[in-house]
Design a protein around this motif. Sequence first.
Motif, PDB file in Angstrom:
ATOM      1  N   SER A  36       0.835  -1.202   0.000  1.00 19.13           N
ATOM      2  CA  SER A  36       0.000   0.000   0.000  1.00 19.13           C
ATOM      3  C   SER A  36       0.871   1.253   0.000  1.00 19.13           C
ATOM      4  N   ALA A  37       1.867   1.243   0.878  1.00 21.40           N
ATOM      5  CA  ALA A  37       2.696   2.438   1.045  1.00 21.40           C
ATOM      6  C   ALA A  37       3.560   2.706  -0.189  1.00 21.40           C
ATOM      7  N   GLY A  39       4.266   3.057  -3.797  1.00 19.07           N
ATOM      8  CA  GLY A  39       3.435   3.218  -4.996  1.00 19.07           C
ATOM      9  C   GLY A  39       3.940   4.344  -5.863  1.00 19.07           C
ATOM     10  N   LEU A  40       3.015   4.929  -6.600  1.00 23.61           N
ATOM     11  CA  LEU A  40       3.382   6.072  -7.444  1.00 23.61           C
ATOM     12  C   LEU A  40       4.043   7.151  -6.611  1.00 23.61           C
ATOM     13  N   GLY A  41       3.615   7.249  -5.346  1.00 20.37           N
ATOM     14  CA  GLY A  41       4.176   8.246  -4.444  1.00 20.37           C
ATOM     15  C   GLY A  41       5.689   8.107  -4.336  1.00 20.37           C
ATOM     16  N   THR A 245       2.571   8.985   1.155  1.00 20.16           N
ATOM     17  CA  THR A 245       3.410   7.815   0.913  1.00 20.16           C
ATOM     18  C   THR A 245       3.174   6.714   1.942  1.00 20.16           C
ATOM     19  N   LEU A 246       2.789   7.091   3.177  1.00 20.93           N
ATOM     20  CA  LEU A 246       2.494   6.042   4.165  1.00 20.93           C
ATOM     21  C   LEU A 246       1.014   5.643   4.129  1.00 20.93           C
ATOM     22  N   SER A 247       0.295   6.127   3.135  1.00 23.20           N
ATOM     23  CA  SER A 247      -1.131   5.777   2.968  1.00 23.20           C
ATOM     24  C   SER A 247      -1.968   6.152   4.182  1.00 23.20           C
ATOM     25  N   ALA A 252      -6.846   3.378   4.348  1.00 21.25           N
ATOM     26  CA  ALA A 252      -6.155   2.169   3.895  1.00 21.25           C
ATOM     27  C   ALA A 252      -5.519   1.411   5.056  1.00 21.25           C
ATOM     28  N   SER A 341      -5.186  -1.177  -2.018  1.00 22.59           N
ATOM     29  CA  SER A 341      -5.433  -0.709  -0.644  1.00 22.59           C
ATOM     30  C   SER A 341      -6.301   0.540  -0.616  1.00 22.59           C
ATOM     31  N   LEU A 342      -6.304   1.298  -1.718  1.00 20.02           N
ATOM     32  CA  LEU A 342      -7.166   2.483  -1.755  1.00 20.02           C
ATOM     33  C   LEU A 342      -8.626   2.087  -1.896  1.00 20.02           C
TER      34      LEU A 342
HETATM   35  N1  PHE Z   1       1.049   5.335  -0.533  1.00 18.16           N
HETATM   36  C1  PHE Z   1       0.690   5.261  -1.898  1.00 18.16           C
HETATM   37  C2  PHE Z   1       1.840   5.789  -2.760  1.00 18.16           C
HETATM   38  O1  PHE Z   1       2.836   6.202  -2.264  1.00 18.16           O
HETATM   39  C3  PHE Z   1      -0.569   6.024  -2.197  1.00 18.16           C
HETATM   40  C4  PHE Z   1      -1.696   5.748  -1.278  1.00 18.16           C
HETATM   41  C5  PHE Z   1      -2.256   6.794  -0.575  1.00 18.16           C
HETATM   42  C6  PHE Z   1      -2.175   4.450  -1.104  1.00 18.16           C
HETATM   43  C7  PHE Z   1      -3.282   6.568   0.321  1.00 18.16           C
HETATM   44  C8  PHE Z   1      -3.201   4.210  -0.201  1.00 18.16           C
HETATM   45  C9  PHE Z   1      -3.749   5.256   0.502  1.00 18.16           C
HETATM   46  O2  PHE Z   1       1.748   5.806  -3.950  1.00 18.16           O
END
Ligand code: PHE
Length: 464
Positions: A36-37, A39-41, A245-247, A252, A341-342
Amino acid sequence: MSQDSIAATSLAGSRNDGKRGLWSSRWAFILAATGSAVGLGNIWKFPYITGENGGGAFVLVYLACILVIGIPLLMAEVMIGRRGRANPEGAIAAMAREAGASQHWRWLGTLAVICGFLILSFYAVVAGWALAYTPAAASGAFAGLDGEASGALFGALLANPWKLAGYGTLVLVLTLGIVACGVRDGLERSLRFLMPGLFVLLLILVGYAATTGHFMQAVHFLFDADFSKLSGTGVLVALGHAFFTLSLASGAMMAYGSYLPAGTSIAKTSIMVAIADTGVALLAGLAIFPLVFANGLEPGAGPGLIFVTLPIAFGQMPLGQVVGGLFFIMLAIAALTSAISLSEPTIAWLSEKFGISRLKAVLCSGAALWLLSLGTVFSFNAWSEVTLFGKTFFDSLDFLTTNLMMPLGGLATVLFTGWVLSRKTVQESLGIDQPQLFNLWWQLLRFITPVAILVVFLHSLGVF
Ligand code: PHE
């Protein structure tokens, strides 16, 4: 079933082992939460905002935000999920009830679910770019690109609503298809091979960048702190990014926490997730910047860094087709595990609040997400001139969620945990054995974290 009866049963644990499902082990949770954490971030946003905000000093502020705000809040969210054993709204309602506090706190959970839902509507579109770029990279479409041609290639993708919507839809279908299969058969089973794949690809790319690119220049760029390059806005961007980035504040981590087996240490698992997430962001920087510098490109190129700047490098370097293809596959996998996770908070919320099956919840939310995602699709072409406060639909959604809903939702969650719940309940549910360590976290959460969020947030709004 009404929300109250969910709340009443969930703390007693009766919903828990029956219908809701649990991760099979704490490793499964760590894998899922890291998925989850990361990702695109980490791979798209972190390198370009670091580039835009001058490098090392920004990275330091970001790391401080992770430590002082991110980790304490991550622990609080996982704890609320696990003790509440329900979707974010149900879990907060259950905790508020236990504490004898107002049931209005449940809105905090609803807000988080909405925030995750809104993010997914644009996240899926951006993840679609990675899917679109994978075949392009692998088939050699980047060979010999200069800056202009690369910009034109990306521009052509953004200008084509059919392509954008097509790839965005594919991401939504993949995500919701996995989520429909449930916690163990869907989420856990797919994450077990997606996450190791992601790490292997990342390490291959860092190895490649280290041996062929300007690696030391990238290291200096990321780790030499020059605070004169950092602006007030840069500090807010660092805070917003720590949440993103930590969702956090998007339901989530609460939703994933609600499937965490009892007895697992929330502190240890949360810290591991934060370290893995930060490590991947830094490694992504170490994979990308050496290539950017080696090809004489601009690190502060903004959102186009990965989709415009990097393809130029892929088009010029040896094995560029393979490396480029692997890079975009890695980005797509990272985005998919975050998109999963979103969507989970919304699916859990719909099915538990309205008593419908997971499949029905997936279909309803899928239809709504798809419609909303078209707003993001069109904001790059047909509606690019339609703006609200000078922002397109996509920019507005991004700003509303990352810079407003996340800090405010995070602040409210911190206050709820630190000031509404009893110390005893929190200590018991968190499972930190050493009293001094718990005390440290508790004081951080009650005093430092909320003040830090508030200061950065107000500063960013220009209040002082
Ligand atoms: N953490 C994910 C990222 O860094 C984005 C995200 C945000 C996922 C909120 C879940 C909830 O890309």
